[in-house]
Every structure is written in C-alpha cells, then in structure tokens.
Design a protein around this motif. Structure first.
Motif, PDB file in Angstrom:
ATOM      1  N   ALA A 181       0.919  -1.182  -0.140  1.00  0.00           N
ATOM      2  CA  ALA A 181      -0.046  -0.065   0.063  1.00  0.00           C
ATOM      3  C   ALA A 181       0.895   1.092  -0.056  1.00  0.00           C
ATOM      4  N   VAL A 182       0.768   2.164  -1.112  1.00  0.00           N
ATOM      5  CA  VAL A 182       1.463   3.316  -0.897  1.00  0.00           C
ATOM      6  C   VAL A 182       0.422   4.690  -0.934  1.00  0.00           C
ATOM      7  N   TYR A 183       1.042   5.345  -0.057  1.00  0.00           N
ATOM      8  CA  TYR A 183       0.321   6.715   0.612  1.00  0.00           C
ATOM      9  C   TYR A 183       1.237   7.788   0.342  1.00  0.00           C
ATOM     10  N   SER A 184       0.620   9.026   0.049  1.00  0.00           N
ATOM     11  CA  SER A 184       1.253  10.095   0.043  1.00  0.00           C
ATOM     12  C   SER A 184       1.203  10.980   1.458  1.00  0.00           C
ATOM     13  N   GLY A 185       2.099  11.831   1.806  1.00  0.00           N
ATOM     14  CA  GLY A 185       2.020  12.407   3.197  1.00  0.00           C
ATOM     15  C   GLY A 185       2.704  13.636   3.193  1.00  0.00           C
ATOM     16  N   GLN A 186       2.580  14.317   4.044  1.00  0.00           N
ATOM     17  CA  GLN A 186       3.395  15.518   4.386  1.00  0.00           C
ATOM     18  C   GLN A 186       3.856  15.480   5.623  1.00  0.00           C
ATOM     19  N   ALA A 187       5.148  15.792   5.777  1.00  0.00           N
ATOM     20  CA  ALA A 187       5.701  16.052   7.324  1.00  0.00           C
ATOM     21  C   ALA A 187       5.314  17.164   7.876  1.00  0.00           C
ATOM     22  N   VAL A 188       4.829  16.826   9.334  1.00  0.00           N
ATOM     23  CA  VAL A 188       4.244  17.969   9.920  1.00  0.00           C
ATOM     24  C   VAL A 188       4.898  17.925  11.380  1.00  0.00           C
ATOM     25  N   GLY A 189       6.000  17.239  11.669  1.00  0.00           N
ATOM     26  CA  GLY A 189       6.732  17.528  12.978  1.00  0.00           C
ATOM     27  C   GLY A 189       7.750  16.476  12.979  1.00  0.00           C
ATOM     28  N   GLY A 190       8.357  16.526  14.139  1.00  0.00           N
ATOM     29  CA  GLY A 190       9.353  15.567  14.597  1.00  0.00           C
ATOM     30  C   GLY A 190      10.810  16.264  13.988  1.00  0.00           C
ATOM     31  N   THR A 191      11.997  15.429  14.129  1.00  0.00           N
ATOM     32  CA  THR A 191      13.194  15.884  13.521  1.00  0.00           C
ATOM     33  C   THR A 191      13.738  14.816  12.779  1.00  0.00           C
ATOM     34  N   MET A 192      14.160  15.142  11.614  1.00  0.00           N
ATOM     35  CA  MET A 192      14.701  14.243  10.369  1.00  0.00           C
ATOM     36  C   MET A 192      16.060  13.571  10.874  1.00  0.00           C
ATOM     37  N   ALA A 193      15.840  12.338  11.007  1.00  0.00           N
ATOM     38  CA  ALA A 193      17.058  11.374  11.524  1.00  0.00           C
ATOM     39  C   ALA A 193      17.038   9.961  11.078  1.00  0.00           C
ATOM     40  N   SER A 194      18.095   9.370  10.948  1.00  0.00           N
ATOM     41  CA  SER A 194      18.128   8.017  10.604  1.00  0.00           C
ATOM     42  C   SER A 194      17.566   7.272  11.472  1.00  0.00           C
ATOM     43  N   GLY A 195      16.731   6.168  11.242  1.00  0.00           N
ATOM     44  CA  GLY A 195      16.324   5.248  12.510  1.00  0.00           C
ATOM     45  C   GLY A 195      17.173   4.021  12.297  1.00  0.00           C
ATOM     46  N   PHE A 196      16.777   3.019  13.381  1.00  0.00           N
ATOM     47  CA  PHE A 196      17.676   1.857  13.421  1.00  0.00           C
ATOM     48  C   PHE A 196      17.975   1.155  12.236  1.00  0.00           C
ATOM     49  N   ASP A 197      17.024   0.999  11.228  1.00  0.00           N
ATOM     50  CA  ASP A 197      17.161   0.207   9.998  1.00  0.00           C
ATOM     51  C   ASP A 197      17.421   1.154   8.834  1.00  0.00           C
ATOM     52  N   THR A 198      17.901   2.372   8.923  1.00  0.00           N
ATOM     53  CA  THR A 198      18.125   3.223   7.974  1.00  0.00           C
ATOM     54  C   THR A 198      19.623   3.808   8.059  1.00  0.00           C
TER      55      THR A 198
END
Length: 129
Positions: free
Chosen positions: A81-98
């Motif tokens: 399933a593929v969605y479109s989305g808009q970032a609305v918060g948080g801080t961009m940072a690599s996760g444990f599997d990226t």
C-alpha cells in the motif's frame, strides 16, 4: 500449506517541496535509496503502520494525504500500500534500520531500490508519463 500474504506500506513524504528518501540499512537492497515504510503488524490499521514506519525510519511525524495505489505482483507474497504524506513534525534523523535520510527534488531523484518504484512515482504524478 497456504501462507497469507504480507502487507507492507510506504509513504511518499513531502517536506519543503522535497521528497524524503531513506538509504536502506536492511536487506533486500541494503545501501540503496527507497521510500520510508515497512511491514504492517497483524491487527494494526494500515494508516497507523504507515505513520509508525515513517517515524521509525526518518524521525518525522507525517500526515497522510492520500492513497497513491495498491501494488501486487504474481509470485510476490507482499501486497504494498502506497500513501502520500506531508511531514508535520519531528526531527529528520536515520532510524535503526536506515543508513541515511535525505531530501530530494522530485525531478532529480537518485536511482531507487525496487523495480516498482518508477511506477509508484508515475502513479503519484512525480514523473512525466
């Protein structure tokens, strides 16, 4: 023995008119660029999984803006399933599997990991037909 298909979800996340991509830190296609996403847990609503996976992989909170499409291929046990989305918060940072998270101009993307990624971008309207 019959096995149920696995359901996965990815989100085309826009932030500052750029597309958020992750460099995969897990197989398959480790070290290649892709859309943030992952598997839906049993009993988890797909939209919840989409937001959770984006948060885990990018550090961003996302608002889903639409369903781009649903993808399945003969012989492949994964329904995507593929969605479109808009970032609305948080801080961009690599996760444990990226390995990395970055912003790309939708007209100047790196080579993407999966064969279906070009079709996803066409369906989203990012690439000319």
């Amino acid at each position: 023995v019959f096995l149920d298909p696995k359901v996965a979800v990815v989100v085309l996340v826009m932030m500052d008119d750029k597309l958020v991509l992750i460099k995969r830190g897990v197989v398959p296609h480790i070290g290649e660029w892709s859309f943030p996403g992952g598997y839906v847990d049993r009993g988890e609503p797909v939209e919840v999984a989409a937001r959770r996976e984006v948060k885990e992989e990018t550090g961003l909170d996302v608002e889903l803006t639409g369903l781009v499409n649903l993808y399945s291929t003969k012989g492949d046990p994964v329904i995507l399933a593929v969605y479109s989305g808009q970032a609305v918060g948080g801080t961009m940072a690599s996760g444990f599997d990226t390995q990395e998270v970055a912003l790309f101009d939708p007209t100047d993307l790196p080579e993407l990991a999966f064969e279906r990624d070009k079709q996803i971008l066409l369906d989203y309207g990012t690439l000319p037909r």
